[in-house]
Design a protein around this motif. Structure first.
Motif, PDB file in Angstrom:
ATOM      1  N   ASP A   1      -9.003  -8.005  -1.506  1.00 26.14           N
ATOM      2  CA  ASP A   1      -9.569  -8.253  -0.224  1.00 26.14           C
ATOM      3  C   ASP A   1      -9.212  -7.565   0.989  1.00 26.14           C
ATOM      4  O   ASP A   1      -9.966  -6.864   1.800  1.00 26.14           O
ATOM      5  CB  ASP A   1      -9.812  -9.932   0.124  1.00 26.14           C
ATOM      6  CG  ASP A   1     -10.416 -10.649  -1.169  1.00 26.14           C
ATOM      7  OD1 ASP A   1     -11.197  -9.942  -1.755  1.00 26.14           O
ATOM      8  OD2 ASP A   1     -10.346 -11.618  -1.500  1.00 26.14           O
ATOM      9  N   GLN A   2      -7.801  -7.585   1.095  1.00 25.78           N
ATOM     10  CA  GLN A   2      -7.330  -6.714   2.116  1.00 25.78           C
ATOM     11  C   GLN A   2      -7.463  -5.319   2.048  1.00 25.78           C
ATOM     12  O   GLN A   2      -7.570  -4.635   3.312  1.00 25.78           O
ATOM     13  CB  GLN A   2      -5.919  -7.164   2.488  1.00 25.78           C
ATOM     14  CG  GLN A   2      -5.525  -8.572   2.674  1.00 25.78           C
ATOM     15  CD  GLN A   2      -4.145  -8.957   3.087  1.00 25.78           C
ATOM     16  OE1 GLN A   2      -3.237  -8.002   3.027  1.00 25.78           O
ATOM     17  NE2 GLN A   2      -3.967 -10.416   3.330  1.00 25.78           N
TER      18      GLN A   2
ATOM     19  N   VAL B   1     -11.023  -4.421   3.542  1.00 29.51           N
ATOM     20  CA  VAL B   1     -10.908  -4.546   4.952  1.00 29.51           C
ATOM     21  C   VAL B   1     -10.316  -3.159   5.581  1.00 29.51           C
ATOM     22  O   VAL B   1     -10.894  -2.628   6.495  1.00 29.51           O
ATOM     23  CB  VAL B   1      -9.984  -5.985   5.677  1.00 29.51           C
ATOM     24  CG1 VAL B   1      -9.960  -5.583   7.054  1.00 29.51           C
ATOM     25  CG2 VAL B   1     -10.547  -6.999   5.030  1.00 29.51           C
TER      26      VAL B   1
ATOM     27  N   THR C   1     -12.412  -0.384   7.359  1.00 27.41           N
ATOM     28  CA  THR C   1     -11.672   0.108   9.046  1.00 27.41           C
ATOM     29  C   THR C   1     -11.595   1.656   8.884  1.00 27.41           C
ATOM     30  O   THR C   1     -11.949   2.119  10.078  1.00 27.41           O
ATOM     31  CB  THR C   1     -10.259  -0.370   9.127  1.00 27.41           C
ATOM     32  OG1 THR C   1     -10.359  -1.940   8.870  1.00 27.41           O
ATOM     33  CG2 THR C   1      -9.882  -0.364  10.549  1.00 27.41           C
TER      34      THR C   1
ATOM     35  N   TYR D   1      -5.578  -6.723  12.594  1.00 26.23           N
ATOM     36  CA  TYR D   1      -6.347  -7.698  11.699  1.00 26.23           C
ATOM     37  C   TYR D   1      -5.319  -8.598  11.090  1.00 26.23           C
ATOM     38  O   TYR D   1      -5.363  -9.824  10.686  1.00 26.23           O
ATOM     39  CB  TYR D   1      -7.127  -6.819  10.857  1.00 26.23           C
ATOM     40  CG  TYR D   1      -7.495  -7.749   9.536  1.00 26.23           C
ATOM     41  CD1 TYR D   1      -8.758  -8.482   9.593  1.00 26.23           C
ATOM     42  CD2 TYR D   1      -6.860  -7.726   8.329  1.00 26.23           C
ATOM     43  CE1 TYR D   1      -8.957  -9.126   8.391  1.00 26.23           C
ATOM     44  CE2 TYR D   1      -7.284  -8.261   7.007  1.00 26.23           C
ATOM     45  CZ  TYR D   1      -8.255  -9.259   7.152  1.00 26.23           C
ATOM     46  OH  TYR D   1      -8.767  -9.784   6.145  1.00 26.23           O
TER      47      TYR D   1
END
Lengths: 192, 514
Positions: free
Chosen positions: B426-427, B430, B434, B505
């Motif tokens: 999941d990270q 992200v 980005t 984040y």
């Protein structure tokens, strides 16, 4: 023994004999006669030229117009008597040179060495041309891998995942990107 | 790590350390003048060897050498013979030539007589005694040590540097010696797997992060922490024959996370909220900020990767861009950046992941260039990892409660090495988005700019990780663009901007997930 009882015994023996003939001789004959046209014995089928050319329809995978994914086309491929034979027939059709305008992601010259199907997984062994003739880039490698994975998982319900072997051996990757250390399932992300 | 030494071995090591200190001190008090004596390090323990200075040359007394190495010395008219187990050195006074077991050697200066003793130059040890003695004799003049036999006495060099927030100690042990780092109250103890250390400790002035450095015993050093050093992070690296231990002394995580990034060109991230003062995290726990980044230049060595029609090789392009990104991240953000390769060589996939995992990197970026059978394909794309049985594996990642050293227990997730990335999917997604956002308008993007695939190099990385395809070398126009230094700088800047946003984040949005 009275005369009437002797007649009864003779009648019983006769009925039993008739029933036995019907059960062990008449019925199998009738059954064999009625089934013969629908299900010929495999030896008979192999001998028949019409059966040897029996085809099934299969989805084969080629590079899409934008080059970013795979698109499938339906083609007739030879019928295979079991899942292993059918997998072989599909892969050979998939790896055959593609007619224009189709573009195959499997490098030309790559040949199928063997294919085994067991427990829902297919092991596809191809020649080293799949590496030596593959231009670099993660996209080319992804499309090559998912062409082989898709050709089997889309057409054979018995195959859920495909592991690619090269010259009989497990490999980490083809050209440095896609992890081939375990069987791969179909991936809709790379198929239109 | 190697097994701990046995108690008898420990006692021996401590004895060496204490005796060495006492003897060094004693030799200084004994009036050896400006020339401190040598210390012989042998299996039997350390032993002092006095140095005499005559005409600016350093000498040792032959009778002392004889006692130390069980040499038989016999003086004859016009010659001195020195024997050990049937092998003989023949010295001729007033000559720089000597015969050692029948072979002639030269000495830097002639032997001299002083007070009735015959003095020989220090090099006599390695040039003459060494060849006739059973064990290797190594003279280390800078540290005044003579290592006899196969004792492991690594040279340990310590460098101290200030970080934007914190301090870094770099401890190089050569030849490489494994070290164990433990915390004991306000000190960090570094114990080397060696017999003795060849080191001169720097003496920095006491600072908020570092009070000083000490030698605890023959093989253990202590770092006295300053009041602001709440967290430490360490990493091990092997560079040629040197084992490098890096220790960062840092303030509480909240303090570093809230530090604004000094990046003028970066898009202004939302003002970081002031975090409530939290309890200092326990030592060794991961923090939410990004401190270490691993950049992985794809391919290398015989594996050239993709090749452009004009000859640009993927392996060279990825290395050039990786170095630019490293330079920017270090200079602008003060991050520690590790490259999985810094030259043209083959690096195995697991070794690439190991560079990141072993150094507790917070982010892994693998750089590649793409190629397509369609020559018109163009643009950069970013991929994250995928796993064939991902959903099931993630469900099975139930934390397991395990006992920890010192009592108590801790919940940890046990995950296979080749599936480590599954915890960070999941990270990683992200960071992928980005990057896509930061590339937009600056670096041309592919028609499908993001995606997921079972990527070999990402599978074992134990931190957010992406693979960036910088563009298509199969497209001649894009190949020219990728070869352009200005464009490479733009790509590096876009990656830096994405790291800044992702750091924010992690610090504010996803700290709880880690």
């Amino acid at each position: 023994m009275t005369r009437s009882s002797a007649l009864s015994a003779a009648a019983l023996v006769l009925v039993a004999a008739v029933l036995a003939w019907l059960l062990f001789v008449g019925l199998p004959r009738w059954y064999a006669t009625s089934r013969a046209p629908q299900a010929p014995a495999p030896t008979e089928a192999a001998a028949s030229p019409a059966e040897a050319e029996r085809k099934i329809k299969a989805r084969l995978f080629y590079v899409s117009d934008d080059g970013r994914s795979l698109t499938s086309v339906e083609r007739e491929v030879p019928y295979g008597a079991d899942s292993g034979a059918q997998a072989k027939a599909i892969l050979e059709a998939q790896m055959a040179p593609a007619a224009e305008p189709l573009l195959s992601a499997v490098p030309s010259g790559t040949r199928l060495r063997a294919v085994f199907v067991a427990n829902g997984e297919a092991y596809v062994d191809v020649t080293g041309d799949v590496i030596s003739a593959l231009p670099g880039g993660s996209l080319n490698e992804l499309l090559t891998v998912y062409t082989l994975v898709g050709a089997l998982t889309a057409n054979l319900p018995a195959v859920n995942a495909v592991q690619i072997l090269v010259d009989g051996k497990e490999v980490d990757t083809l050209t440095g990107h896609v992890d081939l250390r375990q069987p791969l399932t179909r991936n809709p992300e790379w198929v239109q | 790590l190697k097994p701990r030494p046995q108690p008898s071995e420990s006692i021996f090591l401590i004895a060496i350390g204490l005796a060495a200190s006492v003897l060094m001190l004693a030799s200084r008090l004994a009036g050896q003048g400006a020339a401190p004596g040598l210390t012989l390090l042998t299996r039997d323990g350390p032993r002092p060897l006095a140095i005499s200075v005559v005409s600016d040359q350093e000498f040792v007394a032959l009778d002392e050498l004889a006692a130390a190495f069980q040499l038989a010395v016999r003086e004859e008219p016009g010659a001195v013979s020195v024997s050990y187990k049937g092998k003989t050195i023949v010295l001729t006074p007033d000559q720089t030539i000597a015969s050692v077991a029948g072979r002639m050697i030269s000495l830097p200066t002639r032997p001299v007589r002083s007070g009735g003793r015959l003095l020989v130059p220090i090099d006599f040890l390695s040039r003459a005694v060494g060849p006739i003695y059973d064990a290797r004799i190594e003279v280390r003049r800078a540290s005044h040590l003579v290592v006899v036999g196969d004792l492991r006495v690594p040279r340990v060099a310590i460098a101290i540097e200030s970080l934007p927030v914190g301090m870094r100690l770099t401890i190089d042990a050569s030849p490489q010696a494994t070290s164990t780092l433990t915390r004991d109250g306000d000190q960090l103890l570094i114990k080397f797997d060696a017999d003795a250390l060849d080191t001169t400790l720097p003496a920095p002035a006491p600072q908020p992060f570092l009070q000083g450095l000490r030698r605890v015993d023959a093989v253990t050093l202590a770092v006295d922490l300053g009041p602001r050093a709440v967290i430490y992070r360490s990493s091990n690296q092997v560079i040629d024959t040197t084992a490098r231990l890096s220790i960062e002394l840092l303030p509480p995580a909240t303090e570093t996370a809230a530090t604004p990034a000094p990046v003028p060109a970066a898009p202004a991230p939302p003002a970081p909220p002031v975090l409530p003062a939290a309890d200092p995290p326990a030592f060794g726990q991961p923090t939410s900020a990004i401190r270490t980044v691993t950049i992985d230049p794809g391919h290398g060595g015989a594996d050239e990767g993709a090749r452009g029609v004009q000859g640009l090789l993927e392996k060279n392009l990825t290395l050039i861009v990786a170095r630019r990104v490293k330079g920017l991240l270090e200079a602008r953000l003060g991050l520690r950046v590790l490259l999985t390769r810094d030259d043209d060589r083959h690096v195995a996939f697991d070794d690439r992941a190991a560079v990141a995992n072993n150094n507790k990197a917070d982010l892994f970026i693998s750089l590649h260039a793409n190629a397509s059978l369609k020559p018109g394909a163009t643009g950069a794309s970013i991929l994250t990892a995928a796993f064939p049985d991902e959903a099931r594996t993630r469900q099975e990642l139930v934390p397991e409660r395990v006992p920890v050293f010192g009592g108590g227990s801790r919940d940890i997730e046990l995950v296979l090495w080749n599936q480590a990335q599954i915890r960070y999917i999941d990270q990683s997604a992200v960071f992928m988005r980005t990057l896509q956002e930061r590339f937009q308008g600056r670096v041309p993007l592919d028609v499908r700019p993001t995606g997921r695939a079972p990527l070999r190099v990402l599978a074992s990385t134990n931190m957010p990780a992406v693979l960036v395809d910088l563009g298509y070398l199969s497209n001649p126009e894009q190949e020219r663009q990728l070869a352009n230094g200005e464009f490479q700088g733009t790509v590096a800047q876009a990656i830096l901007d994405a790291v800044v946003l992702f750091r924010d984040y992690l610090a504010h949005g996803a700290g709880a997930e880690r």
